[in-house]
Design a protein around this motif. Structure first.
Motif, mmCIF file in Angstrom:
data_model
loop_
_atom_site.group_PDB
_atom_site.id
_atom_site.type_symbol
_atom_site.label_atom_id
_atom_site.label_comp_id
_atom_site.label_asym_id
_atom_site.label_seq_id
_atom_site.Cartn_x
_atom_site.Cartn_y
_atom_site.Cartn_z
ATOM 1 N N VAL A 56 80.024 25.994 3.893
ATOM 2 C CA VAL A 56 79.749 25.092 2.774
ATOM 3 C C VAL A 56 79.450 23.730 3.397
ATOM 4 O O VAL A 56 80.212 23.265 4.249
ATOM 5 C CB VAL A 56 80.965 25.013 1.823
ATOM 6 N N ARG B 39 103.658 19.246 -6.278
ATOM 7 C CA ARG B 39 103.420 20.674 -6.501
ATOM 8 C C ARG B 39 103.996 21.552 -5.393
ATOM 9 O O ARG B 39 104.088 22.770 -5.528
ATOM 10 C CB ARG B 39 101.917 20.939 -6.693
ATOM 11 N N TRP C 236 93.964 20.009 -1.122
ATOM 12 C CA TRP C 236 92.966 18.986 -0.814
ATOM 13 C C TRP C 236 93.262 17.783 -1.700
ATOM 14 O O TRP C 236 93.441 17.938 -2.922
ATOM 15 C CB TRP C 236 91.563 19.501 -1.132
ATOM 16 N N ALA D 126 92.023 17.329 -5.197
ATOM 17 C CA ALA D 126 92.512 18.211 -6.259
ATOM 18 C C ALA D 126 93.459 17.485 -7.200
ATOM 19 O O ALA D 126 93.739 17.948 -8.286
ATOM 20 C CB ALA D 126 93.227 19.421 -5.658
ATOM 21 N N PRO E 219 75.802 24.124 -2.186
ATOM 22 C CA PRO E 219 77.110 24.766 -2.381
ATOM 23 C C PRO E 219 78.222 23.733 -2.235
ATOM 24 O O PRO E 219 78.082 22.774 -1.466
ATOM 25 C CB PRO E 219 77.157 25.788 -1.238
ATOM 26 N N PHE E 220 79.325 23.940 -2.948
ATOM 27 C CA PHE E 220 80.426 22.973 -2.881
ATOM 28 C C PHE E 220 81.774 23.679 -2.982
ATOM 29 O O PHE E 220 81.871 24.803 -3.473
ATOM 30 C CB PHE E 220 80.287 21.904 -3.982
ATOM 31 N N LEU E 221 82.769 22.967 -2.515
ATOM 32 C CA LEU E 221 84.156 23.428 -2.536
ATOM 33 C C LEU E 221 84.936 22.268 -3.111
ATOM 34 O O LEU E 221 84.839 21.146 -2.599
ATOM 35 C CB LEU E 221 84.575 23.691 -1.088
ATOM 36 N N VAL E 222 85.689 22.504 -4.181
ATOM 37 C CA VAL E 222 86.390 21.377 -4.795
ATOM 38 C C VAL E 222 87.690 21.842 -5.456
ATOM 39 O O VAL E 222 87.764 22.945 -5.996
ATOM 40 C CB VAL E 222 85.468 20.660 -5.818
ATOM 41 N N GLY E 223 88.693 20.996 -5.371
ATOM 42 C CA GLY E 223 89.931 21.245 -6.106
ATOM 43 C C GLY E 223 89.764 20.723 -7.525
ATOM 44 O O GLY E 223 89.272 19.605 -7.714
ATOM 45 N N LEU E 224 90.142 21.528 -8.511
ATOM 46 C CA LEU E 224 90.019 21.098 -9.903
ATOM 47 C C LEU E 224 91.345 20.457 -10.333
ATOM 48 O O LEU E 224 92.408 20.850 -9.854
ATOM 49 C CB LEU E 224 89.682 22.294 -10.797
ATOM 50 N N PRO E 225 91.282 19.473 -11.229
ATOM 51 C CA PRO E 225 92.494 18.713 -11.567
ATOM 52 C C PRO E 225 93.586 19.548 -12.256
ATOM 53 O O PRO E 225 93.304 20.335 -13.159
ATOM 54 C CB PRO E 225 91.967 17.638 -12.537
ATOM 55 N N GLN E 226 94.812 19.339 -11.809
ATOM 56 C CA GLN E 226 95.985 19.949 -12.431
ATOM 57 C C GLN E 226 96.021 19.576 -13.921
ATOM 58 O O GLN E 226 95.753 18.433 -14.285
ATOM 59 C CB GLN E 226 97.241 19.392 -11.742
ATOM 60 N N VAL F 157 86.978 31.299 -7.795
ATOM 61 C CA VAL F 157 88.119 30.385 -7.842
ATOM 62 C C VAL F 157 89.364 31.138 -7.394
ATOM 63 O O VAL F 157 89.538 32.309 -7.739
ATOM 64 C CB VAL F 157 88.378 29.872 -9.294
ATOM 65 N N ILE F 158 90.220 30.472 -6.621
ATOM 66 C CA ILE F 158 91.577 30.988 -6.434
ATOM 67 C C ILE F 158 92.539 29.858 -6.774
ATOM 68 O O ILE F 158 92.171 28.680 -6.725
ATOM 69 C CB ILE F 158 91.843 31.553 -5.018
ATOM 70 N N GLY F 159 93.760 30.212 -7.145
ATOM 71 C CA GLY F 159 94.726 29.199 -7.515
ATOM 72 C C GLY F 159 95.867 29.781 -8.322
ATOM 73 O O GLY F 159 96.261 30.945 -8.118
ATOM 74 N N VAL G 27 96.944 24.912 -9.975
ATOM 75 C CA VAL G 27 96.076 24.677 -8.812
ATOM 76 C C VAL G 27 94.833 25.535 -8.987
ATOM 77 O O VAL G 27 94.943 26.708 -9.357
ATOM 78 C CB VAL G 27 96.770 25.077 -7.494
ATOM 79 N N GLU H 69 91.055 26.103 -6.844
ATOM 80 C CA GLU H 69 90.088 25.738 -5.802
ATOM 81 C C GLU H 69 88.804 26.502 -6.059
ATOM 82 O O GLU H 69 88.777 27.734 -6.031
ATOM 83 C CB GLU H 69 90.676 26.045 -4.423
ATOM 84 N N TYR I 211 84.834 27.439 -5.407
ATOM 85 C CA TYR I 211 83.629 27.512 -4.582
ATOM 86 C C TYR I 211 82.462 27.756 -5.517
ATOM 87 O O TYR I 211 82.459 28.749 -6.272
ATOM 88 C CB TYR I 211 83.719 28.663 -3.569
ATOM 89 N N THR J 20 78.064 27.679 -5.964
ATOM 90 C CA THR J 20 76.781 27.643 -5.262
ATOM 91 C C THR J 20 75.643 27.681 -6.273
ATOM 92 O O THR J 20 75.697 28.421 -7.252
ATOM 93 C CB THR J 20 76.670 28.807 -4.251
#
Lengths: 142, 142, 142
Positions: A115, A128, A133, A136, B4-11, B35-37, B107, B109, B111, B113
């Protein structure tokens, strides 16, 4: 930054270590992946947001990797793989969770992709109890 | 068309809305993601092809996102995420279905694209009762 | 080598054949994919490493494709899709395994991507009883 790749991981290897090494040896420090295959043994973790601890459980026997996906970033200066999976037994029943060290490959076919952009670094998030990251956290998003 | 990007989404965010927004703010209208989390709460839907209705069920408690994948296209002029997931509880048991609004992130995360080419638009398919890309119908394939 | 694509697969088609054809008609012989959707019928396989045989089971009824992922390579000179999936029923319960011919699409949305580099070819691995990429054997990795 490397290219997408498809590779068979060695029989008998630890799945988490083998995925990590596959990215590390290609010098990819930011990426995403998926795996299908079959494990001889699996160690799954489940995170408890109250106690901030993982409960691990070992499952022995041949288990299909029905789904396995995750991402690659950095933690403590090293390439770090975060990976969740779903496994199916001979009755096609599923279990799932966080991939822990100790899961042994019978067959594992990895699709990995780099990526672009700055490599995210995992730092300990006190509230948490996980290495996340910084982006996040809601504060960094706003 | 974006990268493509990788980002943590807000809690605390709604998972479906957060995924959609991540593509929207990058102006990506055609894409794929995983997504995993961990969720605090999940709302899953199951489509009934007889009645053409979704049955939704809410699951409260911390659930690992064992697998979460989907695609991005357009519906009614807006970026639209179609997403299915598999969740695992503390006993590592799995449930799965269509991601509905109301699923709350602990949480996540992502990915994502972009996919090149013309953006597919979801239109109502009378016979199946779902908003689908026209090319998905057998008539348009032939 | 082709470009990433997003496509709806025709209702009523065999899922494994439709995925394979989607890559074949784009001349992509090395790739990765994921699918979400709904099946009318599923045939799942479970490989037994002792007997080297697949046990197949048919599941009739509408099943959400909660997860479906795999890879594309060559076997016997043809494009070959290896695919695992997780399905969810109306009670959101999951089953999973290896996708076999005979699984019928109600809705299937495919994300496919080519992978650069030499196309891996599946050859019969005597010790494991499966058609694998030679690089997957420990001897070829060292």
């Amino acid at each position: 930054m490397g290219e997408p790749f498809l590779v068979g991981l060695p029989q008998g290897d630890d799945l988490l270590a083998a995925v990590t090494r596959s990215f590390d040896e290609r010098s990819i420090r930011k990426g995403a992946f998926s795996v299908i295959g079959l494990l001889k043994k699996a160690v799954l973790g489940c995170f408890d947001p109250e106690t901030h601890e993982y409960t691990n459980r070992e499952f022995v026997g041949h288990l299909e990797i029905a789904s396995c996906s995750g991402n690659i970033s950095e933690k403590d200066g090293e390439v770090f793989a975060h990976c969740h999976l779903v496994l199916a037994n001979k009755e096609f029943q599923c279990i799932g969770g966080h991939l822990m060290p100790g899961s042994v490959i019978f067959v594992a076919e990895l699709y990995g992709t780099p990526v672009p952009g700055p490599v995210p670094v995992r730092l300990f998030d006190e509230s948490r109890g996980l290495y996340l990251w910084p982006a996040a956290s809601p504060e960094r998003q706003s």
